[in-house]
Enzyme design. Structure first.
Site, short mmCIF file in Angstrom:
data_model
loop_
_atom_site.label_atom_id
_atom_site.label_comp_id
_atom_site.label_asym_id
_atom_site.label_seq_id
_atom_site.Cartn_x
_atom_site.Cartn_y
_atom_site.Cartn_z
N LYS A 1 -96.57 -39.22 -71.83
CA LYS A 1 -96.61 -38.02 -72.68
C LYS A 1 -97.15 -38.35 -74.07
CE LYS A 1 -92.18 -37.27 -72.25
NZ LYS A 1 -91.83 -38.35 -71.32
N THR A 2 -96.62 -39.40 -74.65
CA THR A 2 -97.05 -39.75 -76.00
C THR A 2 -98.51 -40.21 -75.98
OG1 THR A 2 -94.78 -40.36 -76.51
CG2 THR A 2 -96.47 -41.16 -78.01
N ARG B 1 -86.21 -47.53 -70.94
CA ARG B 1 -87.00 -48.30 -71.92
C ARG B 1 -87.54 -49.57 -71.31
NH1 ARG B 1 -88.65 -44.70 -74.02
NH2 ARG B 1 -87.44 -43.58 -72.49
N GLN C 1 -84.05 -36.36 -71.57
CA GLN C 1 -83.91 -37.27 -72.71
C GLN C 1 -83.44 -36.56 -73.97
OE1 GLN C 1 -86.82 -40.59 -73.08
NE2 GLN C 1 -87.97 -39.47 -71.54
N ASP D 1 -94.19 -34.09 -80.37
CA ASP D 1 -93.67 -35.04 -79.38
C ASP D 1 -92.14 -34.89 -79.35
OD1 ASP D 1 -93.55 -37.02 -77.49
OD2 ASP D 1 -94.23 -38.65 -78.79
N GLU D 2 -91.53 -35.29 -78.26
CA GLU D 2 -90.07 -35.25 -78.12
C GLU D 2 -89.51 -33.86 -78.45
OE1 GLU D 2 -88.51 -38.01 -77.09
OE2 GLU D 2 -89.75 -39.71 -77.72
P1 ATP Z 1 -91.06 -41.50 -73.09
O1 ATP Z 1 -90.52 -40.41 -72.22
O2 ATP Z 1 -90.21 -42.71 -73.02
O3 ATP Z 1 -91.36 -41.03 -74.47
P2 ATP Z 1 -93.86 -41.21 -72.49
O4 ATP Z 1 -93.91 -40.18 -71.40
O5 ATP Z 1 -94.16 -40.75 -73.84
O6 ATP Z 1 -92.45 -41.95 -72.43
P3 ATP Z 1 -95.81 -43.26 -72.98
O7 ATP Z 1 -95.00 -44.03 -73.93
O8 ATP Z 1 -96.91 -42.42 -73.47
O9 ATP Z 1 -94.82 -42.38 -72.06
O10 ATP Z 1 -96.37 -44.20 -71.85
C1 ATP Z 1 -95.57 -45.17 -71.19
C2 ATP Z 1 -96.40 -46.41 -70.88
O11 ATP Z 1 -97.34 -46.14 -69.85
C3 ATP Z 1 -97.22 -46.87 -72.08
O12 ATP Z 1 -97.26 -48.26 -72.09
C4 ATP Z 1 -98.60 -46.28 -71.79
O13 ATP Z 1 -99.62 -47.01 -72.42
C5 ATP Z 1 -98.67 -46.40 -70.28
N1 ATP Z 1 -99.57 -45.40 -69.65
C6 ATP Z 1 -99.49 -44.08 -69.74
N2 ATP Z 1 -100.46 -43.46 -69.04
C7 ATP Z 1 -101.20 -44.44 -68.48
C8 ATP Z 1 -102.36 -44.47 -67.63
N3 ATP Z 1 -102.96 -43.36 -67.22
N4 ATP Z 1 -102.83 -45.67 -67.26
C9 ATP Z 1 -102.24 -46.82 -67.67
N5 ATP Z 1 -101.14 -46.86 -68.46
C10 ATP Z 1 -100.63 -45.69 -68.88
MG MG Z 2 -93.00 -40.70 -75.62
#
Ligand code: ATP
Ligand code: MG
Length: 670
Positions: free
Chosen positions: A33-34, A603, A247, A212-213
């Protein structure tokens, strides 16, 4: 342009390239997402959208900084700089600093941190309570904060003690030209709500808004986003939010998960994107998290999968007590670092309460393992740090009573407590600030000529510094340094410290503050005021000193760990009463505790170790404890239980020892 859309999967790419109209990404942990938000900004910039018109809001300064860095790696850093990435509080400060006068405050308002807020509330309770009436200051503080976050204003009548304290507290803040954290949001929203010209200005400024969040926004934050995003002409707002209902961990601060679950009601016809692939964790970790969160009622079911394979089992370690828990972890990190050739920053230790970190810190320190602690506000709690910041605050706004009280006799300058008390009383009677009261002839008449002279000197000094500060082109860093020198603060520090060692340490933290301002000035044009704002807005859960970045094991609270990831995680103190926390049963927030554990588990990227103790030092004694009831909800298939006592009594098996030795040798030879 070095960002690549093909680094995203299909739904991620769809989200990153949908830039008009409302967009909702509701997806589980670690699904990117981020990352989507960051790439989306890079994509917009590639479409020649004005960087000044893009706003990305996150929850912590740390998250904002991280996003800024990631973006700077994808696009021209000069362009990236122009994108606004901030927390809600930062954003409010910016809005208020331009127009707070419309709400009857002066532009140079001071932001009170929790300590200053408590001090003021305590004072007001003492003045207000009738004999026999009692009100716990901390309780009053949290109730007032809740009320403000609900958008309630102070009651007009003074029927209850709490009501009158609330009303007087608000009045006092206004008189001091100060605002607390909750006011930042409250007044920011008020300004946008009541002043269409202000609203229009910010609306025109930010044409593209991302949050975000979003699951952790409260009512006021949602209102803020609505005011900024909605268009007068009724065209559909460019607002993108991402979040995960599982979350949501800030209910205790008034966060409403309905903000994200009912997004459509606030911003009709959104594009909705679901992300299901987790890129962060192994399946053992992910399935453990899923098994846990399934037990929460009222959630949007999600399918989450990972292509990272099963990975190691989750280890559940039973320790005899909290000291052995800490020592086990420290020993193991030291061993794994050499044995598996890892860096210290590949490890994180996550805990529920700040108090849990002490033993862990000790154990790490004894083994000379570097660590960073997030959640320690110790630096800014030091008296010398508060003192010099108070000097800066008074130079900017002499009407800031709390800061003035801090420095009026530090160093001692012949203004007795008695005189200060009298000046305070007068300031209440005359409804003016302490600084103004000090200058009233009425006061002069009642104090000794010596005190009067001391007051004149002090007032003159502050006036002088203020004039200097407002001179155009003044070197504010040099001036700040000069103010602290001229105040005689260093001499006083040396006199008041018990040992030369302590004096040196304290002097050096005073210099740290000044140097902090120097560093700040290198990348910001907002001057001393901006620096004080930034210091006040540091949330308790954040890393403060830039120099500490880099090496070290991360010690972090579960709340602060949101959005972050670490290869190897230790989740400690999984005991009934800690997680879930004692209070949660009374307050009916067991679901939120479960989400907190879910955040913790998700995490971890490669390995996860959870620990609990049979005995723990709490409330001044050793108390027996039970494993957290959440552990029963986990899927035993992915879990390996380790009894530390047994393990410590079993000699290391020869083959294991040998292979470890071989690994160590291999590491050395690299
Ligand atoms: P959270 O819910 O904990 O906030 P998030 O959904 O925001 O998580 P991110 O932190 O953006 O997730 O991504 C998690 C990990 O996966 C990061 O290391 C990111 O670089 C990697 N990632 C995300 N999308 C891809 C992709 N398409 N290919 C490879 N790696 C990815
Ligand atoms: Mg995130």
């Amino acid at each position: 342009m070095s960002f690549r859309l093909f680094d995203l999967n299909d739904p991620q790419r769809h989200a990153a390239t949908t830039i008009e109209g409302p967009l909702l990404i509701l997806a589980g942990a670690g699904t990117g997402k981020t990352r989507v938000i960051t790439v989306r900004i890079a994509y917009m910039l590639a479409q020649k959208i004005d960087p000044n018109s893009i706003l990305a809001v996150t929850f912590t300064n740390k998250a904002a900084n991280e996003m800024r860095e990631r973006l700077a790696g994808m696009v021209d850093p000069e362009v990236a700089k122009k994108v606004t990435m901030s927390t809600f509080h930062d954003l409010c400060v910016r809005i208020l600093r331009t127009d707070i006068e419309k709400l009857g405050y002066k532009k140079n308002f001071t932001i009170y941190d929790e300590g200053e807020q408590s001090g003021l509330i305590k004072k007001i309770i003492t003045k207000t309570a009738a004999i026999g009436e009692k009100l716990e200051p901390n309780l009053a503080k949290s109730l007032i904060s809740k009320a403000k976050n609900n958008g309630w204003s102070a009651p007009q009548d003074e029927k209850t003690l709490l009501g009158s304290v609330f009303a007087r507290y608000q009045a006092a803040l206004k008189q001091l030209n100060a605002v607390d954290f909750d006011d930042l949001l409250l007044l920011g929203v008020k300004l946008l709500a009541e002043h269409p010209d202000v609203r229009e200005r910010w609306r025109n400024r930010f044409r593209y808004i991302m949050v975000d969040e979003f699951q952790d926004t409260n009512r006021l934050q949602l209102e803020m986003v609505s005011y900024l995003a909605n268009r007068e002409d009724g065209t559909s707002p460019n607002v993108a939010v991402v979040g995960d209902d599982d979350q949501s961990i800030y209910g205790w601060r008034g966060a409403e998960v309905s903000n994200i679950l009912e997004f459509e009601q606030h911003f009709p016809n959104p594009t909705v994107v679901k992300l299901e692939q987790n890129y962060r964790s192994t399946n053992a970790i992910l399935n453990t998290a899923n098994a846990l969160i399934k037990n929460n009622p009222r959630r949007r079911p999600k399918k989450l999968w990972s292509g990272k394979g099963d990975g190691d089992k989750i280890r559940l370690v039973q320790a005899p007590d909290d000291r052995q828990e800490a020592e086990f972890i420290a020993n193991e990190i030291a061993r794994r670092k050499t044995g598996e050739t890892l860096q210290f920053e590949h490890f994180a230790i996550l805990f529920r309460m700040n108090a849990q970190s002490r033993l862990l810190e000790e154990a790490l320190r004894e083994r000379q393992i570097p660590y960073k602690i997030v959640g320690g506000k110790s630096f800014f709690d030091r008296r010398e740090v508060k003192d010099v910041l108070a000097y800066a605050a008074c130079t900017l706004n002499a009407d800031d009573d709390v800061s003035l009280l801090r420095i009026i006799n530090t160093p001692p300058r012949g203004i007795s407590d008695n005189t200060v008390e009298r000046a305070l009383e007068l300031s209440i009677k005359r409804k003016c600030s302490l600084f103004q009261a000090l200058q009233l002839p009425e006061l002069r008449k009642t104090v000794t000529p010596r005190a009067a002279q001391a007051i004149t000197h002090f007032v003159g000094q502050l006036d002088h510094w203020e004039t200097k500060l407002n001179e155009p082109l003044v070197d504010q860093v040099a001036l700040f340094r000069r103010i602290i020198n001229e105040s005689g603060y260093y001499e006083d520090l040396r006199r008041s410290c018990k040992t030369p060692d302590e004096a040196l340490k304290r002097e050096s933290s005073v210099r740290d503050v000044i140097e902090g301002f120097e560093r700040f000035s290198q990348h910001s044009s907002e001057g001393l005021r901006g620096y004080l704002d930034a210091m006040a807005l540091r949330q308790e859960n954040e890393d403060d000193k830039d120099k500490e970045q880099g090496n070290g094991v991360m010690l972090i609270t579960l709340h602060a760990s949101k959005g972050l990831e670490f290869p190897h995680c230790y989740l400690v103190g999984l005991e009934e009463g800690i997680l879930p926390h004692d209070r949660s049963k009374l307050e009916g927030t067991l679901d939120e505790e479960r989400r907190l554990l879910y955040v913790g588990i998700t995490r971890a990227q490669k390995t996860l170790t959870m620990t609990y103790c049979f005995n723990r030092f709490r409330y001044g004694g050793v108390v027996p404890c039970n494993p957290s009831s959440f552990l029963k909800e986990l899927d035993p298939e992915h879990i390996e239980t380790i009894d530390l006592k047994k393990m410590l009594n079993t000699p290391v098996e020869a083959p294991a020892a040998k292979s470890r030795f071989a690994a160590m040798r291999a590491a050395l030879e690299k």
